[in-house]
Design a protein around this motif. Sequence first.
Motif, mmCIF file in Angstrom:
data_model
loop_
_atom_site.group_PDB
_atom_site.id
_atom_site.type_symbol
_atom_site.label_atom_id
_atom_site.label_comp_id
_atom_site.label_asym_id
_atom_site.label_seq_id
_atom_site.Cartn_x
_atom_site.Cartn_y
_atom_site.Cartn_z
ATOM 1 N N LEU A 37 0.821 -1.180 -0.032
ATOM 2 C CA LEU A 37 -0.344 0.049 0.038
ATOM 3 C C LEU A 37 1.039 1.222 -0.225
ATOM 4 C CD1 LEU A 37 -2.627 -1.095 2.639
ATOM 5 C CD2 LEU A 37 -2.885 -1.272 0.103
ATOM 6 N N ALA A 38 0.333 2.309 -0.649
ATOM 7 C CA ALA A 38 1.089 3.386 -0.786
ATOM 8 C C ALA A 38 0.168 4.587 -0.469
ATOM 9 C CB ALA A 38 1.762 3.851 -2.156
ATOM 10 N N LEU A 39 0.367 5.498 0.411
ATOM 11 C CA LEU A 39 -0.175 6.678 0.671
ATOM 12 C C LEU A 39 0.452 7.928 0.036
ATOM 13 C CD1 LEU A 39 -0.489 4.690 3.635
ATOM 14 C CD2 LEU A 39 -2.483 6.397 3.709
ATOM 15 N N VAL A 40 0.087 8.535 -0.716
ATOM 16 C CA VAL A 40 0.819 9.489 -1.835
ATOM 17 C C VAL A 40 0.205 10.886 -1.812
ATOM 18 C CG1 VAL A 40 1.684 9.858 -4.088
ATOM 19 C CG2 VAL A 40 1.321 7.510 -3.273
ATOM 20 N N GLN A 41 1.208 11.775 -1.367
ATOM 21 C CA GLN A 41 0.903 13.105 -1.546
ATOM 22 C C GLN A 41 1.616 13.649 -2.583
ATOM 23 O OE1 GLN A 41 0.047 16.912 -1.777
ATOM 24 N NE2 GLN A 41 -1.112 15.677 -0.270
ATOM 25 N N ASN A 42 3.042 13.374 -2.940
ATOM 26 C CA ASN A 42 3.911 13.622 -4.171
ATOM 27 C C ASN A 42 4.998 12.680 -4.251
ATOM 28 O OD1 ASN A 42 5.700 15.094 -2.831
ATOM 29 N ND2 ASN A 42 4.441 16.790 -2.767
ATOM 30 N N ASP A 43 6.025 12.974 -4.946
ATOM 31 C CA ASP A 43 7.230 12.206 -5.040
ATOM 32 C C ASP A 43 7.982 12.382 -3.833
ATOM 33 O OD1 ASP A 43 7.762 14.595 -5.826
ATOM 34 O OD2 ASP A 43 8.720 14.052 -7.416
ATOM 35 N N ASP A 44 8.022 13.206 -2.996
ATOM 36 C CA ASP A 44 8.879 13.580 -1.984
ATOM 37 C C ASP A 44 8.191 13.297 -0.396
ATOM 38 O OD1 ASP A 44 11.326 14.094 -3.158
ATOM 39 O OD2 ASP A 44 10.982 16.300 -3.403
ATOM 40 N N PHE A 45 6.866 13.047 -0.574
ATOM 41 C CA PHE A 45 5.997 13.145 0.731
ATOM 42 C C PHE A 45 5.267 11.996 0.539
ATOM 43 C CE2 PHE A 45 7.631 17.225 0.444
ATOM 44 C CZ PHE A 45 7.910 17.753 1.824
ATOM 45 N N HIS A 46 5.355 10.970 1.127
ATOM 46 C CA HIS A 46 4.353 9.722 1.054
ATOM 47 C C HIS A 46 4.741 8.810 2.198
ATOM 48 C CE1 HIS A 46 7.358 8.736 -1.999
ATOM 49 N NE2 HIS A 46 7.774 7.579 -1.336
#
Length: 511
Positions: A394-403
């Motif tokens: 599972l991935a919780l993603v805001q952007n490439d530098d914050f997840h």
Amino acid sequence: MRFSNPILPGFHPDPSICRVDDDYYLVTSSFEWFPGVPIFHSRDLVHWRQIGYVLDRASQLPLDGVRPSGGVYAPTLRHHDGVFYMITTLVDGLMESGNFIVTATDPAGPWSDPYWLTETDGFDPSLFFDDDGRAWVHGTRPARPPRYEGHTEIWVRELDLDGMKLVGEEHVIWDGAVKGAVWAEGPHIYKIDGFYYLLVSEGGTEHDHAVSVARAESVTGPYTGSSRNPILTHRNLGHDHPIVGTGHADLVQTPGGEWWMVLLAIRPYGGYHYNLGRETFLTRVRWEDAWPVVGPVELTAEAPGLPLHRWPVPPACDNFDTLRLGPQWNHLRTPREPYWTLNERPGHLRLRGRPESITERTNPSLIARRQQHAHFAVHAAMEFVPENDERAGLALVQNDDFHILLVMTVDGLVVVRREDGADHTLAQADVPPGRLWLGVEAHGQEYQMLYATRPGEWRPLGDPVDGRVLSTTLAGGFIGAYIGMYLSGEGHPTGNIADFAWFEYLPLPET
């Protein structure tokens, strides 16, 4: 009857609405996520169902290499003479950029390939169809010359519908209502009782967002602002108000003569943090002295005077028993190859491993959906045998530098929090091979990672993770958090697969 705001929870910013007889259609921005520009249908302005996407083909939406919070900005949806028109901007595209229009006779699609408007620049374009048969495009760009940082202006120019290009003279009609206003943007023109009204947002799409209005006797101006501007803002209510950042609005009138406004706003929680991004709200509008008066934007309000029309509620669990992904699922940037299947192993979503990672500005093997509640739970069942540097889970993603990642690796099941481009492994567990159940339970900014090696025997993995890493306040940008299923070779070629038997998303009670 009362209704609850937001009417579209989670990342649904920059709403635009149009009515066709008794039906209402609404679109929102989608930025770097694909398909682009989700489109919704309602008959009572309160209950909405997604009927598809306006931009669902690679030929319509080249998002290759687009930066976080680049991509599709601020669509406008209009209907004229039996045709639906959507105009928007593709920002910072490596293959194409600029303003374009697509059309359809059915809002569920198919929509045309883009008609690029090469005669202009800027962003936040809108369309106005006058009662004399002429069409006009208006939009936002940096003022020429700008007097201060963030100084923008609104321009308008006629659109030749046959050639789908701009013609005639360009007119600059507005640059903000408040003295020194920044980011006057998101313009919409309406003709009401003989006046042309210009609705514009300003103040920046955060806490200081606001909506102002001006009117003129000609579509090209001159426009005079209302003495009551801004007609909507929550910046005076403080950071602790439950709804902030109200702006980027559009108007619609019901057959019974009621006026309503859709707009974006923010629900911060855990301090001034907002993981849900900018959401779509609804509020009533009335008229005084030939000017619109906007009602307060509240969490609950009296519903429009329209017949109640509920849609069937989509199931909380996706068992992947169809041949196509449901409308809740998105890809990060444009997929150029099919890295997922629903038919190789019936009843499973199969992800194919590739080198691409969510730490890069690429299209990774990620199928994700919006986080729509401050309190929620996600569960999924996965089968994956890792090799080398591979990760799946599972991935919780805001952007490439914050997840945040909850992923199976050769070192076991791990929790990784990425902040400012740096990875921090927070917890690890050894798990036996075979089916693995993964979960996340979020209560505000506390995200507890869960796992089970037998059905129902859930265990926490580590302490709750600080979810503020998924907040726009910390990570920047314009989008909200996504959560989904992920597989990556982390820079190395791989032919491995991960099978997901189901994925469940549940809102939890607020406590």
